[in-house]
Scaffold this active site. Structure first.
Site, PDB file in Angstrom:
ATOM      1  CG  ASP A 223      28.383 -32.175  14.189  1.00  0.00           C
ATOM      2  OD1 ASP A 223      27.186 -32.076  14.499  1.00  0.00           O
ATOM      3  OD2 ASP A 223      28.775 -32.411  13.026  1.00  0.00           O
ATOM      4  CG  LEU A 224      26.287 -38.267  15.263  1.00  0.00           C
ATOM      5  CD1 LEU A 224      27.194 -39.188  16.060  1.00  0.00           C
ATOM      6  CD2 LEU A 224      24.829 -38.628  15.532  1.00  0.00           C
ATOM      7  CG  ASP A 225      24.616 -36.627  11.214  1.00  0.00           C
ATOM      8  OD1 ASP A 225      24.803 -37.790  11.573  1.00  0.00           O
ATOM      9  OD2 ASP A 225      23.497 -36.097  11.187  1.00  0.00           O
TER      10      ASP A 225
ATOM     11  CB  THR B 253      25.144 -39.910   9.070  1.00  0.00           C
ATOM     12  OG1 THR B 253      25.704 -38.905   9.893  1.00  0.00           O
ATOM     13  CG2 THR B 253      25.124 -41.230   9.799  1.00  0.00           C
TER      14      THR B 253
ATOM     15  CE  LYS C 133      28.381 -32.339   4.386  1.00  0.00           C
ATOM     16  NZ  LYS C 133      29.814 -32.449   4.075  1.00  0.00           N
ATOM     17  N   GLY C 134      24.319 -29.829   9.351  1.00  0.00           N
ATOM     18  CA  GLY C 134      24.114 -29.186  10.647  1.00  0.00           C
ATOM     19  C   GLY C 134      22.754 -28.518  10.797  1.00  0.00           C
ATOM     20  CB  ILE C 135      20.362 -27.260   8.294  1.00  0.00           C
ATOM     21  CG1 ILE C 135      21.501 -26.339   7.825  1.00  0.00           C
ATOM     22  CG2 ILE C 135      19.014 -26.568   8.232  1.00  0.00           C
ATOM     23  CD1 ILE C 135      21.709 -25.084   8.628  1.00  0.00           C
TER      24      ILE C 135
ATOM     25  NE  ARG D  87      14.336 -35.762  10.982  1.00  0.00           N
ATOM     26  CZ  ARG D  87      13.885 -36.575  11.935  1.00  0.00           C
ATOM     27  NH1 ARG D  87      12.620 -36.940  11.944  1.00  0.00           N
ATOM     28  NH2 ARG D  87      14.689 -37.019  12.887  1.00  0.00           N
TER      29      ARG D  87
ATOM     30  CB  SER E  76      24.248 -34.161  17.167  1.00  0.00           C
ATOM     31  OG  SER E  76      23.549 -34.510  15.991  1.00  0.00           O
ATOM     32  CB  ALA E  77      21.331 -30.438  14.228  1.00  0.00           C
ATOM     33  CB  SER E  78      21.046 -35.946  14.311  1.00  0.00           C
ATOM     34  OG  SER E  78      20.291 -37.104  14.039  1.00  0.00           O
TER      35      SER E  78
ATOM     36  CG  ASN F 288      17.271 -40.137  13.413  1.00  0.00           C
ATOM     37  OD1 ASN F 288      16.283 -40.666  13.909  1.00  0.00           O
ATOM     38  ND2 ASN F 288      17.203 -39.425  12.303  1.00  0.00           N
TER      39      ASN F 288
ATOM     40  CE  LYS G  28      25.163 -28.448  15.754  1.00  0.00           C
ATOM     41  NZ  LYS G  28      25.833 -29.663  15.219  1.00  0.00           N
TER      42      LYS G  28
ATOM     43  CD  GLU H  27      29.288 -28.653  13.796  1.00  0.00           C
ATOM     44  OE1 GLU H  27      28.252 -28.879  14.434  1.00  0.00           O
ATOM     45  OE2 GLU H  27      29.351 -28.871  12.557  1.00  0.00           O
ATOM     46  CG  ASP H  28      30.224 -32.045   9.444  1.00  0.00           C
ATOM     47  OD1 ASP H  28      29.546 -31.752  10.458  1.00  0.00           O
ATOM     48  OD2 ASP H  28      29.722 -32.510   8.402  1.00  0.00           O
TER      49      ASP H  28
END
Ligand code: B16
Ligand code: MG
Length: 219
Positions: A8-10, A16, A44-46, A48, A113-115, A117, A144, A168-169
């Protein structure tokens, strides 16, 4: 049996989450209410779009479709200004050791990642070339805890889902990894991520021995 890893990223590679929170909080404040850190945990993970729907429910605010799109774009502009000065110094402790180890040993790994960006952040932190595949919010239709993002990542690195390990966070992300029948490694607090197969507070707690045991299917 070959193993693959999905990051995962963020909140896993970079912190972030704090910038998402600042940007969402600014939006909420402009609409006349506030959001707490506990509420932010649920975002988190949701995606935008879904995050904005949830926040507006919390604030009991109704927006027209145009206003909704405008607020979502404003939030992203603010978020982009927060992340604009990121560099490799912003990588979370210990994560580059694991990434470098996998890369040097030709173990495939992907971003999940869900992002939307994600690529900008990977470029700014000097990681974009290291990943064998990048799957982000632009590639998925189901957010997710749906496992879609991780299943696409697994297929891009050509590793069976049950041989993939996910870092994952977020609660939603751990649930997504579990639904995909992958090994889930939570990065964060034990009482929040209790559905994960393994939990560490950050990557500096993860020893290369643990990674090797995962690669060799010894745990
Ligand atoms: P963006 P991850 C997620 O990234 C964040 O955790 C979540 O807070 C954010 O709303 C989502 O990305 C969408 O991000 O607005 O940049 O498209 O944790 O799945 O890497
Ligand atoms: Mg995350």
């Amino acid at each position: 049996m070959h193993k693959g890893f999905i990051f995962d990223l963020d909140g896993v590679i970079v912190d972030t989450a704090k910038f998402h929170y600042l940007a969402w909080r600014k939006l909420a404040n402009n609409l006349g209410f506030d959001i707490t850190e506990d509420q932010n945990e649920q975002l988190k993970g949701i995606s935008r779009l879904r995050s904005l729907e949830i926040i507006l429910e919390w604030g009991k605010v109704n927006l027209s479709q145009d206003q909704f799109m405008e607020q979502m774009a404003l939030k992203n502009d603010n978020y982009l200004s927060y992340i604009s000065s990121m560099t490799k110094k912003d990588l979370l402790p210990g994560v580059s050791n694991v990434i470098d180890y996998l890369s040097e040993n030709n173990i495939p790994f992907a971003l999940g990642s869900a992002s939307k960006n994600a690529r900008i952040i990977l470029e700014k932190t000097g990681l974009i070339q290291k990943f064998n595949a990048v799957v982000d919010g632009n590639d998925v239709s189901k957010a997710k805890p749906n496992p879609e993002v991780f299943l696409i990542a697994a297929s891009k690195i050509k590793i069976e889902p049950e041989n993939c390990v996910v870092f994952e966070d977020s609660v939603a992300g751990i649930q997504a990894a579990n639904k995909a029948e992958m090994i889930s490694v939570g990065i964060g607090e034990k009482d929040i991520l209790n559905e994960a197969d393994f939990i560490f507070s950050d990557f500096s707690e993860i020893k290369i021995d643990f990674i090797n045991q995962l690669i060799k299917s010894q745990i």
